[in-house]
Design a protein around this motif. Sequence first.
Motif, PDB file in Angstrom:
ATOM      1  N   ILE A   1      -6.269  -6.989   3.866  1.00 16.18           N
ATOM      2  CA  ILE A   1      -6.267  -7.543   5.085  1.00 16.18           C
ATOM      3  C   ILE A   1      -5.634  -6.740   6.457  1.00 16.18           C
ATOM      4  O   ILE A   1      -6.385  -6.587   7.545  1.00 16.18           O
ATOM      5  N   ALA A   2      -4.722  -5.808   6.165  1.00 12.73           N
ATOM      6  CA  ALA A   2      -4.365  -4.920   7.102  1.00 12.73           C
ATOM      7  C   ALA A   2      -5.451  -3.974   7.475  1.00 12.73           C
ATOM      8  O   ALA A   2      -5.972  -3.504   8.603  1.00 12.73           O
TER       9      ALA A   2
ATOM     10  N   GLY B   1     -10.658  -6.026  -0.733  1.00  9.42           N
ATOM     11  CA  GLY B   1     -10.045  -7.619  -0.814  1.00  9.42           C
ATOM     12  C   GLY B   1      -8.689  -7.114  -1.096  1.00  9.42           C
ATOM     13  O   GLY B   1      -7.632  -7.690  -0.563  1.00  9.42           O
TER      14      GLY B   1
ATOM     15  N   ASP C   1       0.505   0.976  -5.859  1.00 10.62           N
ATOM     16  CA  ASP C   1       1.345   1.782  -6.381  1.00 10.62           C
ATOM     17  C   ASP C   1       2.041   2.789  -5.429  1.00 10.62           C
ATOM     18  O   ASP C   1       2.457   3.945  -5.859  1.00 10.62           O
TER      19      ASP C   1
ATOM     20  N   VAL D   1     -11.821   3.854   3.340  1.00  8.46           N
ATOM     21  CA  VAL D   1     -11.693   4.371   1.940  1.00  8.46           C
ATOM     22  C   VAL D   1     -10.942   3.502   1.209  1.00  8.46           C
ATOM     23  O   VAL D   1      -9.840   3.184   1.391  1.00  8.46           O
TER      24      VAL D   1
ATOM     25  N   GLY E   1       0.598  -3.428   7.250  1.00  9.50           N
ATOM     26  CA  GLY E   1       0.636  -4.166   6.080  1.00  9.50           C
ATOM     27  C   GLY E   1       1.588  -3.937   5.071  1.00  9.50           C
ATOM     28  O   GLY E   1       2.768  -3.460   5.377  1.00  9.50           O
ATOM     29  N   ALA E   2       1.350  -4.249   3.729  1.00 17.10           N
ATOM     30  CA  ALA E   2       2.492  -4.126   2.764  1.00 17.10           C
ATOM     31  C   ALA E   2       2.890  -2.755   2.591  1.00 17.10           C
ATOM     32  O   ALA E   2       4.106  -2.480   1.679  1.00 17.10           O
TER      33      ALA E   2
ATOM     34  N   SER F   1       1.020   4.695  -3.385  1.00 19.96           N
ATOM     35  CA  SER F   1       0.328   5.883  -2.885  1.00 19.96           C
ATOM     36  C   SER F   1       0.238   6.120  -1.310  1.00 19.96           C
ATOM     37  O   SER F   1       0.700   7.360  -0.896  1.00 19.96           O
TER      38      SER F   1
ATOM     39  N   THR G   1     -10.227   7.448  -4.007  1.00 15.45           N
ATOM     40  CA  THR G   1      -8.697   7.267  -3.769  1.00 15.45           C
ATOM     41  C   THR G   1      -8.227   8.537  -2.923  1.00 15.45           C
ATOM     42  O   THR G   1      -8.455   9.730  -3.004  1.00 15.45           O
TER      43      THR G   1
ATOM     44  N   TYR H   1      -8.925  -1.464   1.690  1.00 15.87           N
ATOM     45  CA  TYR H   1      -9.432  -2.545   2.546  1.00 15.87           C
ATOM     46  C   TYR H   1      -8.880  -3.839   2.256  1.00 15.87           C
ATOM     47  O   TYR H   1      -9.580  -4.624   1.425  1.00 15.87           O
TER      48      TYR H   1
ATOM     49  N   VAL I   1      -2.272  -6.138  -7.221  1.00 11.95           N
ATOM     50  CA  VAL I   1      -3.391  -5.611  -7.738  1.00 11.95           C
ATOM     51  C   VAL I   1      -2.878  -4.379  -8.278  1.00 11.95           C
ATOM     52  O   VAL I   1      -1.658  -3.888  -7.858  1.00 11.95           O
TER      53      VAL I   1
ATOM     54  N   ILE J   1      -1.301 -17.952   3.173  1.00  9.31           N
ATOM     55  CA  ILE J   1      -0.540 -18.454   3.929  1.00  9.31           C
ATOM     56  C   ILE J   1      -0.283 -17.319   4.862  1.00  9.31           C
ATOM     57  O   ILE J   1       0.397 -16.402   4.493  1.00  9.31           O
TER      58      ILE J   1
ATOM     59  N   LEU K   1       0.682 -11.520   5.008  1.00 15.20           N
ATOM     60  CA  LEU K   1      -0.786 -11.605   5.751  1.00 15.20           C
ATOM     61  C   LEU K   1      -0.578 -11.895   7.373  1.00 15.20           C
ATOM     62  O   LEU K   1      -1.282 -11.181   7.843  1.00 15.20           O
TER      63      LEU K   1
END
Length: 483
Positions: free
Chosen positions: A26-27, A52, A259, A45, A445-446, A261, A193, A24, A255, A61, A464
């Motif tokens: 931004i993506a 955040g 990791d 999930v 996302g990342a 996953s 998780t 949860y 954060v 940015i 972002l």
Amino acid sequence: MHDPTPLDEIDQFAEEADVIILGYGIAGACAALEARRAGGDVLVVERTSGAGGASALSSGIFYLGGGTEVQKAANYKDTPDNMYRSMIASMGPGQADLIRRYCDGNVKHFEWLEAQGIPFERSYYPDKTVFLNGTQGLMWSGNEKVWPFRDAATPAPRGHQVAMEGDASGAAAMEALVARCNEAGVRTIFDTTATSLIIDESGKVCGVTVRQFGERRHLHANRAVIVATGGYGRNEKMLARYFPGLPDTAEPMGVPHTDGSGINMAAEAGGDVRGMDGLIATASIYPPPQLVKGIIVNSRGRRFVAEDAYHGRTASFIMEQPDQRAFLIVDSEIFAYPEIVGANHSLVDGYETTGEMELGLGLPPGSLAHTLETYNAQAALGRDPLFEKHADWLKPLTSAPWAAFDISFNRSTYYYITLGGLRIGPDARVQRRDGKFVEGLYAAGACTAHLSPDGKSYASGMSLGPGSFFGRIAGREAMSTPD
Ligand SMILES: Cc1cc2nc3c(=O)[nH]c(=O)nc-3n(C[C@H](O)[C@H](O)[C@H](O)COP(=O)(O)OP(=O)(O)OC[C@H]3O[C@@H](n4cnc5c(N)ncnc54)[C@H](O)[C@@H]3O)c2cc1C
């Protein structure tokens, strides 16, 4: 550990939804909103106790352009084609199809972000900086004005900063998106998780296995699963595998749960990865911008990068130098301490002569004197034939005493994020190695490969911006998957 769970081994599902989104940030939030608005029953999930992710900690940015209202208000002309040329020149053609879609959809995407309640001021910050403490809406956030990229496209600022005081404006973006998700009726399960994907006999992803308060549960996705779990900067094993030269002094950003996953789960279910050795690191020498007028030399006393490059580009070149050593040399006219104190660029000393400086820094005799002599002669003519540093930043460094800062990759503190990840197509579907897609699986996302493959081509906002853009696409496309 992330091996897929075969569907026929599952007796009972704890939950079901049309689209299940993992993560949860931004993506995930953008994917959830679009899937929900397309009529889906959407379940997010998230392993922590709230929304955040790294997105809420970020500087807020977004790399956006093509002629947004913020660019227009600052009197900068940009078009999707101009933005595309600029991005391809620096990032290469590896993901040209995604970059094309991104540039073509950018103006509308910016309008969508604003419509969700994310505030962007019509104001502009002209100086060279890494992030803003103020609320300005537009800044230079990459290599647009740096050679050779400035010749490939008309330079335009594309760093769109969310209007919030302080350096963590990403929180305001997440606050708005989560509020919209709540209003739209997106369902969430926190403290849960995802551990593996569930696949049917044809290889289609049809759910996810999770761990919730120590218990293993299975969730069924009627249409698709979207992975939006962030990067892998906190996974020791992956770091050792993909970045063997990373010194202990380098610090991961993000954060604790970045990791990898989601990447590993999707890879076990057939997804391909790309660019896993990509990294953007930063320990910027600027602000103050005047330090860009100095020169950066390696342990041979030679320059190796245009000092006006984006800080991530400079860092990438520093990583490649002998022993990862580098010094920033300034004269007394431009002397200042780097403002980002967390970078720990230590002042080595001040020197009355270049000979003393060579001795003090352990550089070969005559090397720095030669570098300075050549640089100063050309700078006096407003030129830098070696690296084409922009004339705005050229000044002969002739006012003794000189000072040197140690900006070595393994002595200062460089902060990094990982850039590799799942290989997706322009519709955010996860690709297999053979170019086909994993049915029922999307990512954004990342946890996906960034559009910039490395720190040399990265620009602030490239996480972002594309993360929110392809997250939205993933949400819409997931709902178009037959149930
Ligand atoms: C200090 C800082 C400043 C930054 N500034 C910028 C900036 O200004 N612009 C920019 O573009 N980028 C910036 N970045 C990078 C950017 O914040 C991240 O790359 C981006 O937010 C990633 O978004 P995401 O949605 O992919 O992942 P995230 O926001 O990290 O969200 C992923 C979520 O997935 C959850 N998760 C992980 N694994 C699991 C699992 N197995 N099961 C369930 N949930 C899981 C995590 O807990 C997390 O909440 C910054 C990063 C930091 C740390």
